[in-house]
Design an enzyme around this catalytic site. Sequence first.
Site, PDB file in Angstrom:
ATOM      1  N   CYS A   1       0.823  -1.220   0.000  1.00 35.04           N
ATOM      2  CA  CYS A   1       0.000   0.000   0.000  1.00 35.04           C
ATOM      3  C   CYS A   1       0.853   1.264   0.000  1.00 35.04           C
ATOM      4  O   CYS A   1       1.748   1.438   0.804  1.00 35.04           O
ATOM      5  CB  CYS A   1      -0.904   0.017   1.213  1.00 35.04           C
ATOM      6  SG  CYS A   1      -1.920   1.519   1.266  1.00 35.04           S
TER       7      CYS A   1
ATOM      8  N   ARG B   1      -0.269   4.196   0.684  1.00 33.58           N
ATOM      9  CA  ARG B   1      -0.684   5.080   1.783  1.00 33.58           C
ATOM     10  C   ARG B   1      -0.451   4.443   3.139  1.00 33.58           C
ATOM     11  O   ARG B   1      -1.155   4.735   4.101  1.00 33.58           O
ATOM     12  CB  ARG B   1      -2.169   5.411   1.643  1.00 33.58           C
ATOM     13  CG  ARG B   1      -2.375   6.474   0.632  1.00 33.58           C
ATOM     14  CD  ARG B   1      -3.759   7.092   0.684  1.00 33.58           C
ATOM     15  NE  ARG B   1      -3.963   7.690  -0.613  1.00 33.58           N
ATOM     16  CZ  ARG B   1      -4.965   7.423  -1.423  1.00 33.58           C
ATOM     17  NH1 ARG B   1      -5.927   6.612  -1.036  1.00 33.58           N
ATOM     18  NH2 ARG B   1      -5.025   7.977  -2.602  1.00 33.58           N
TER      19      ARG B   1
ATOM     20  N   ASP C   1       5.243   2.933  -5.789  1.00 33.21           N
ATOM     21  CA  ASP C   1       5.726   4.205  -5.224  1.00 33.21           C
ATOM     22  C   ASP C   1       6.919   4.019  -4.288  1.00 33.21           C
ATOM     23  O   ASP C   1       7.287   2.903  -3.947  1.00 33.21           O
ATOM     24  CB  ASP C   1       4.589   4.899  -4.460  1.00 33.21           C
ATOM     25  CG  ASP C   1       3.538   5.446  -5.405  1.00 33.21           C
ATOM     26  OD1 ASP C   1       3.916   5.893  -6.501  1.00 33.21           O
ATOM     27  OD2 ASP C   1       2.345   5.416  -5.054  1.00 33.21           O
TER      28      ASP C   1
ATOM     29  N   ASP D   1       3.347   7.727 -10.350  1.00 31.50           N
ATOM     30  CA  ASP D   1       2.855   8.866  -9.602  1.00 31.50           C
ATOM     31  C   ASP D   1       4.112   9.631  -9.210  1.00 31.50           C
ATOM     32  O   ASP D   1       4.907   9.162  -8.401  1.00 31.50           O
ATOM     33  CB  ASP D   1       2.067   8.395  -8.367  1.00 31.50           C
ATOM     34  CG  ASP D   1       0.765   9.161  -8.230  1.00 31.50           C
ATOM     35  OD1 ASP D   1       0.783  10.370  -8.501  1.00 31.50           O
ATOM     36  OD2 ASP D   1      -0.246   8.554  -7.851  1.00 31.50           O
TER      37      ASP D   1
HETATM   38  C1  LIG Z   1      -5.071   9.593  -8.944  1.00 30.87           C
HETATM   39  C2  LIG Z   1      -5.506  10.859  -8.429  1.00 30.87           C
HETATM   40  C3  LIG Z   1      -6.623  11.515  -8.978  1.00 30.87           C
HETATM   41  C4  LIG Z   1      -7.425  10.936 -10.117  1.00 30.87           C
HETATM   42  O1  LIG Z   1      -6.636  10.855 -11.258  1.00 30.87           O
HETATM   43  P1  LIG Z   1      -7.249  10.358 -12.638  1.00 30.87           P
HETATM   44  O2  LIG Z   1      -6.079  10.332 -13.573  1.00 30.87           O
HETATM   45  O3  LIG Z   1      -8.275  11.381 -13.028  1.00 30.87           O
HETATM   46  O4  LIG Z   1      -7.859   9.023 -12.424  1.00 30.87           O
HETATM   47  C5  LIG Z   1      -6.971  12.723  -8.446  1.00 30.87           C
HETATM   48  N1  LIG Z   1      -6.275  13.293  -7.443  1.00 30.87           N
HETATM   49  C6  LIG Z   1      -5.184  12.695  -6.908  1.00 30.87           C
HETATM   50  C7  LIG Z   1      -4.457  13.363  -5.806  1.00 30.87           C
HETATM   51  C8  LIG Z   1      -4.773  11.454  -7.381  1.00 30.87           C
HETATM   52  O5  LIG Z   1      -3.702  10.856  -6.836  1.00 30.87           O
HETATM   53  S1  SF4 Z   2      -5.725   1.736   0.715  1.00 31.25           S
HETATM   54 FE1  SF4 Z   2      -3.887   0.468   0.676  1.00 31.25          FE
HETATM   55  S2  SF4 Z   2      -4.323  -1.234   2.046  1.00 31.25           S
HETATM   56 FE2  SF4 Z   2      -6.257  -0.280   1.545  1.00 31.25          FE
HETATM   57  S3  SF4 Z   2      -7.042  -1.454  -0.200  1.00 31.25           S
HETATM   58 FE3  SF4 Z   2      -5.917   0.315  -1.029  1.00 31.25          FE
HETATM   59  S4  SF4 Z   2      -3.834  -0.438  -1.398  1.00 31.25           S
HETATM   60 FE4  SF4 Z   2      -4.865  -1.898  -0.034  1.00 31.25          FE
END
Ligand SMILES: *Cc1c(COP(=O)(O)O)cnc(C)c1O
Ligand code: SF4
Length: 422
Positions: free
Chosen positions: A133, A135, A294, A331
């Site tokens: 994940c 995050r 990431d 990203d």
């Molecule tokens: C991924 C993301 C979006 C959505 O991105 P799309 O390319 O439109 O799917 C919007 N805001 C943030 C901060 C993101 O990380």
């Molecule tokens: S937020 Fe992170 S832990 Fe939760 S479903 Fe998405 S990738 Fe998995």
Amino acid sequence: MENVTRAKIWANVPEKDWNDWHWQIRNRVTNVKQLEDIIKLSRQDKTEIARCLSKFKMAISPYYASLMDKSDKKCPVRMQSVPTIFETRTADSDMHDPLHEDTDSPVYGITHRYPDRLIFMITDQCSMYCRHCTRRRTVGITDKRISDAQIDKCIEYIKKTKVIRDVVITGGDPLTLEDSVLEGVIKKIRAIKHVEIIRIGTRMPVVLPMRITKKLANMLQKYHPLWVNVHFNHPHEVTKEAAEACNILSREGIPLNNQSVLLKGVNDCPHIMKRLVHDLLMIRVRPYYLYQCDLSIGIEHFRTSIGKGIELMERLRGYTSGLAVPTFVIDAPSGGGKVPLMPEYMISRSDKKIIIRNYEGLIAAYTEPEKGESSCKKCHLCDNVFKEDNIGIAKLFSGKAVSLRPMDSKRGHEISGTKFHA
Ligand SMILES: *Cc1c(COP(=O)(O)O)cnc(C)c1O
Ligand code: SF4
């Protein structure tokens, strides 16, 4: 496609409980002792997992745990859900918040990075904590949703920010909220006039398909246009249960898109990736993004080279349905947002011709039109509310700037109208 075979310890759980998402959440596997009943663990495995758990949470739904191979340490389901000692290692390049989601947050709960859309993180709880994940710095910390007062502050922000036309509800996993609570939030977003579409990002169809009930889908369709993004990473996850969960959503007119993460040892193989995208189309889920992993802390062991991702894209485009081909993105660290990457298809160009190659290696010339200038008649859409002509590369095209400079270049601030993070 098959139904999951329950792990032995749940063999006698009544159908009614097994198919109840609350039961699945209550019975999540969260410690080594429970895990031992499901997969084979050596003494060393146990010590290592325990060490990792002092840093990051584990939670695996009985359904997802049942998909694991009991003895294979390299099982793609196990690799995504059971911690390893590698998570306790911090690589030199790791960052606490690589995407600057906290920096780009005007209100706690919102990350507003793009001109017209934002993400709204309403909970840090997930039914399964993915080992990869991005995050992980926030996810699972409180294991609950944000407060009503905080939700209202976020709603206020969306309301007063009139350029927002797309709200992505995410987390954690927003579907860990009860239907009624979730509906309360969606209803408030839908009531905002300038919000055109609502999206929900969830891993439930993959890790806890019982969550996708007809009642939930019926509630969601009241707030159309509403889209759902899911997160399948491996063909083993495409079970009958997952297919049915997707079907319930699709039948209510909810388009489904998949966001995979490219993970070493899980799906970094052209054959596995191709199987996955084909399986997804079979359950009417469109591959949307393939993310480069990431730079979050403790996941370096999952990272592949960028080249691996390019190779996978090369092996899809042309070889299979265009519908099956996701966009490979990184990203960008420091909050640069998603940047697409792909193999080079343009070989060269002149002012008259562009030379391209296809997946077979065929090289062809495309001739540009004689009169290449724009036929724009300056209709009313030109002065649209977003004023996109003033942002980023579009500013260069519109002639409103002749250069953009990063803020930390010597003279950066003089010309740049774009926000760059150092
Ligand atoms: C991924 C993301 C979006 C959505 O991105 P799309 O390319 O439109 O799917 C919007 N805001 C943030 C901060 C993101 O990380
Ligand atoms: S937020 Fe992170 S832990 Fe939760 S479903 Fe998405 S990738 Fe998995």
